[in-house]
Design a protein around this motif. Sequence first.
Motif, PDB file in Angstrom:
ATOM      1  N   GLY A  98      65.724  -7.672  -6.096  1.00 62.86           N
ATOM      2  CA  GLY A  98      66.247  -6.313  -6.192  1.00 62.86           C
ATOM      3  C   GLY A  98      66.220  -5.812  -7.627  1.00 62.86           C
ATOM      4  N   ALA A  99      66.144  -4.477  -7.741  1.00 62.98           N
ATOM      5  CA  ALA A  99      66.192  -3.845  -9.064  1.00 62.98           C
ATOM      6  C   ALA A  99      67.518  -4.171  -9.742  1.00 62.98           C
ATOM      7  CB  ALA A  99      66.020  -2.341  -8.922  1.00 62.98           C
ATOM      8  N   LYS A 100      68.543  -4.413  -8.935  1.00 61.25           N
ATOM      9  CA  LYS A 100      69.864  -4.750  -9.494  1.00 61.25           C
ATOM     10  C   LYS A 100      69.742  -5.994 -10.364  1.00 61.25           C
ATOM     11  CE  LYS A 100      74.160  -4.017  -7.297  1.00 61.25           C
ATOM     12  NZ  LYS A 100      74.887  -4.052  -6.016  1.00 61.25           N
ATOM     13  N   ILE A 103      67.725  -5.335 -13.635  1.00 58.70           N
ATOM     14  CA  ILE A 103      68.472  -4.661 -14.710  1.00 58.70           C
ATOM     15  C   ILE A 103      69.508  -5.614 -15.321  1.00 58.70           C
ATOM     16  CG2 ILE A 103      69.926  -2.667 -15.310  1.00 58.70           C
ATOM     17  CD1 ILE A 103      68.732  -1.313 -12.730  1.00 58.70           C
ATOM     18  N   TRP A 124      74.910   5.189 -12.442  1.00 54.80           N
ATOM     19  CA  TRP A 124      75.088   4.301 -11.278  1.00 54.80           C
ATOM     20  C   TRP A 124      76.173   3.270 -11.597  1.00 54.80           C
ATOM     21  CZ3 TRP A 124      72.071  -0.637 -10.100  1.00 54.80           C
ATOM     22  CH2 TRP A 124      72.466  -1.163  -8.861  1.00 54.80           C
ATOM     23  N   TYR A 127      75.706  -0.062 -13.694  1.00 52.76           N
ATOM     24  CA  TYR A 127      75.221  -0.092 -15.085  1.00 52.76           C
ATOM     25  C   TYR A 127      76.332  -0.485 -16.066  1.00 52.76           C
ATOM     26  CZ  TYR A 127      71.033   2.761 -13.826  1.00 52.76           C
ATOM     27  OH  TYR A 127      69.869   3.247 -13.308  1.00 52.76           O
ATOM     28  N   SER A 170      68.618   6.700 -14.891  1.00 56.72           N
ATOM     29  CA  SER A 170      67.788   6.744 -13.687  1.00 56.72           C
ATOM     30  C   SER A 170      67.378   8.182 -13.419  1.00 56.72           C
ATOM     31  CB  SER A 170      68.531   6.174 -12.471  1.00 56.72           C
ATOM     32  OG  SER A 170      69.691   6.907 -12.165  1.00 56.72           O
ATOM     33  N   ASN A 174      70.873   8.318  -9.447  1.00 60.28           N
ATOM     34  CA  ASN A 174      72.019   7.969  -8.619  1.00 60.28           C
ATOM     35  C   ASN A 174      73.192   8.022  -9.578  1.00 60.28           C
ATOM     36  OD1 ASN A 174      73.972   6.805  -7.046  1.00 60.28           O
ATOM     37  ND2 ASN A 174      72.975   4.814  -6.830  1.00 60.28           N
ATOM     38  N   ASP A 203      65.029   3.525 -14.997  1.00 56.84           N
ATOM     39  CA  ASP A 203      65.211   3.039 -13.626  1.00 56.84           C
ATOM     40  C   ASP A 203      64.584   4.062 -12.681  1.00 56.84           C
ATOM     41  OD1 ASP A 203      66.104   2.255 -11.140  1.00 56.84           O
ATOM     42  OD2 ASP A 203      68.199   1.976 -11.730  1.00 56.84           O
ATOM     43  N   ILE A 205      63.790   3.625  -9.377  1.00 63.59           N
ATOM     44  CA  ILE A 205      63.871   3.138  -7.997  1.00 63.59           C
ATOM     45  C   ILE A 205      63.773   4.274  -6.966  1.00 63.59           C
ATOM     46  CG2 ILE A 205      66.427   3.082  -7.973  1.00 63.59           C
ATOM     47  CD1 ILE A 205      64.992   0.135  -6.487  1.00 63.59           C
ATOM     48  N   TYR A 206      64.131   5.513  -7.382  1.00 63.40           N
ATOM     49  CA  TYR A 206      64.033   6.657  -6.443  1.00 63.40           C
ATOM     50  C   TYR A 206      62.742   7.455  -6.655  1.00 63.40           C
ATOM     51  CZ  TYR A 206      68.875   5.574  -5.400  1.00 63.40           C
ATOM     52  OH  TYR A 206      70.020   4.924  -4.997  1.00 63.40           O
ATOM     53  N   SER A 235      63.508  -1.004  -2.270  1.00 58.99           N
ATOM     54  CA  SER A 235      64.682  -0.702  -1.440  1.00 58.99           C
ATOM     55  C   SER A 235      64.723   0.734  -0.934  1.00 58.99           C
ATOM     56  CB  SER A 235      65.970  -0.951  -2.234  1.00 58.99           C
ATOM     57  OG  SER A 235      66.191  -2.320  -2.377  1.00 58.99           O
ATOM     58  N   LYS A 236      64.513   1.679  -1.832  1.00 58.66           N
ATOM     59  CA  LYS A 236      64.796   3.081  -1.466  1.00 58.66           C
ATOM     60  C   LYS A 236      63.589   3.756  -0.826  1.00 58.66           C
ATOM     61  CE  LYS A 236      68.591   2.125  -3.568  1.00 58.66           C
ATOM     62  NZ  LYS A 236      69.960   2.133  -3.114  1.00 58.66           N
ATOM     63  N   ARG A 244      65.357  -7.433  -0.484  1.00 60.53           N
ATOM     64  CA  ARG A 244      65.667  -7.793  -1.871  1.00 60.53           C
ATOM     65  C   ARG A 244      64.414  -7.952  -2.706  1.00 60.53           C
ATOM     66  NH1 ARG A 244      68.458  -5.305  -2.649  1.00 60.53           N
ATOM     67  NH2 ARG A 244      69.531  -6.198  -4.423  1.00 60.53           N
ATOM     68  N   PHE A 245      63.876  -6.805  -3.097  1.00 61.22           N
ATOM     69  CA  PHE A 245      62.698  -6.838  -3.952  1.00 61.22           C
ATOM     70  C   PHE A 245      62.742  -5.744  -5.012  1.00 61.22           C
ATOM     71  CE2 PHE A 245      58.348  -6.079  -5.286  1.00 61.22           C
ATOM     72  CZ  PHE A 245      57.964  -7.371  -5.601  1.00 61.22           C
ATOM     73  N   TYR A 322      71.591  11.897  -2.620  1.00 64.05           N
ATOM     74  CA  TYR A 322      73.019  12.077  -2.877  1.00 64.05           C
ATOM     75  C   TYR A 322      73.320  13.520  -3.279  1.00 64.05           C
ATOM     76  CZ  TYR A 322      72.402   7.051  -3.659  1.00 64.05           C
ATOM     77  OH  TYR A 322      72.055   5.726  -3.529  1.00 64.05           O
TER      78      TYR A 322
HETATM   79  N1  PMP Z   1      69.207   1.358  -9.461  1.00 67.15           N
HETATM   80  C1  PMP Z   1      69.792   2.380  -8.826  1.00 67.15           C
HETATM   81  C2  PMP Z   1      69.903   3.681  -9.528  1.00 67.15           C
HETATM   82  C3  PMP Z   1      70.263   2.223  -7.518  1.00 67.15           C
HETATM   83  O1  PMP Z   1      70.835   3.243  -6.894  1.00 67.15           O
HETATM   84  C4  PMP Z   1      70.161   0.972  -6.892  1.00 67.15           C
HETATM   85  C5  PMP Z   1      70.739   0.860  -5.512  1.00 67.15           C
HETATM   86  N2  PMP Z   1      70.994  -0.280  -4.997  1.00 67.15           N
HETATM   87  C6  PMP Z   1      69.533  -0.061  -7.602  1.00 67.15           C
HETATM   88  C7  PMP Z   1      69.076   0.162  -8.885  1.00 67.15           C
HETATM   89  C8  PMP Z   1      69.352  -1.440  -7.061  1.00 67.15           C
HETATM   90  O2  PMP Z   1      68.521  -1.507  -5.950  1.00 67.15           O
HETATM   91  P1  PMP Z   1      68.033  -2.871  -5.333  1.00 67.15           P
HETATM   92  O3  PMP Z   1      68.766  -3.982  -5.996  1.00 67.15           O
HETATM   93  O4  PMP Z   1      68.339  -2.767  -3.875  1.00 67.15           O
HETATM   94  O5  PMP Z   1      66.562  -2.926  -5.585  1.00 67.15           O
END
Ligand code: PMP
Length: 396
Positions: A98-100, A103, A124, A127, A170, A174, A203, A205-206, A235-236, A244-245, A322
């Motif tokens: 995951g991007a989580k 980061i 977000w 962070y 981001s 978000n 970031d 991800i969106y 994810s998004k 989880r990628f 959102y």
């Molecule tokens: N960055 C932002 C801005 C997000 O909203 C999210 C939401 N989970 C993530 C990172 C992490 O995404 P994930 O770990 O599912 O790839």
Amino acid sequence: MQLSKKIQQLQESATLAMARKSRELQKKGNKIINLSLGEPDFNTPNFIKNAAKKAIDNNFSKYTPVAGYHDLLEVISMKFKRDNKLIYNPNQIICSTGAKQSIAQLLMVLLNKNDEVILPSPYWVSYSQMIQLAGGKAKVIKTNIKDNFKITPDCLKKAITKKTKAFLFSSPCNPTGSVYSKKELIDLASIFKKHKNIIIISDEIYEHINFAKHHFSIGRIDGLQNQVVTINGLSKGYAMTGWRFGYLGAPKEIAQACVKMQGQITSATCSITQRAAITALKSDPSCTYDMRNKFKTRRDLMIQLLSEIQDININTPEGAFYIFPDISNYIGKKYNQYSINSSDDLAMYLLEYAGVSTVSGTAFGAKNYIRISYAAAEKELISACKLIKKYLHQLK
Ligand code: PMP
Ligand code: GLU
């Protein structure tokens, strides 16, 4: 038992906490419309699911290289070039759960004690906590709805100190859905070019949930290549939250430091997910368009419905899924014994009375707002907005 100071200081993720509370209430038999979690309600596209099934049958069941399979790193390098005009070689890329995670470990790799990370708010939820966990300090630049929640080069310039190590943002954002235009990013870049030691963490991800225009990556701007770390994931845009990628592209030294860190904490992400990611990212992103168009229809619907509520103030988000209304007019109001003294109170009131779960703006660094996710079916959104309207009007 004596737990560490680190964990005692860490706040629970507000988004996940609201999702948990909603599930608990649902289990007790309450009808709750869940607009708290930022998670697409669509299914993962079939061609990606089939690639994963094939990977299982072909016994992709062993540990993989920490950064990810080499052919996956090559595909991501191609994707960065194709979609973002970014040049990251395979040895500048690392895949994570995951991007989580991308980061979190990036911040651990970059920050020394008390290093500052410039963080535009609203941000977000994770962070600020990740910066703290890595020993750093968030230097927050506040924005508000009047500016469409975007910072200016001037505010950026003022926030930079000798301790500034990184800038984290981001876009699409978000929790606000705001999108920085190419011109706005070029203006911010002119400041960063004068501070070559600052790492820009972008970031994206969106990326695929952008209603206004084609996504523009800050790392594309001439002269910034050695300063930008680009974060992304499936994810998004691809509706793959549970797989989880996430991945990042970075200057080589940073990417390899992340590989060293990841090698000691989680090794690589799941082998099956990695094979599916190859299929997802090799194909052009057209499978994401249908989902993006549906999100846009829902965004328009939400704006129309929420505009009927007199005392909230909304803007038009250009991406993500959102809405981030200003609810300050309700602070100080009451319904029977229930007083609204903060956006936390308002989010709890909407959950307990209206049966709609949202997230308070406090955890996003914006105390007079709430976040409403519209990653839900239109029928649910219509019912939720009716309930929100009814219960907000009840506050006197
Ligand atoms: N960055 C932002 C801005 C997000 O909203 C999210 C939401 N989970 C993530 C990172 C992490 O995404 P994930 O770990 O599912 O790839
Ligand atoms: N990013 C999503 C959100 O903001 C998922 C939950 C989380 O990881 O915080 O709701």
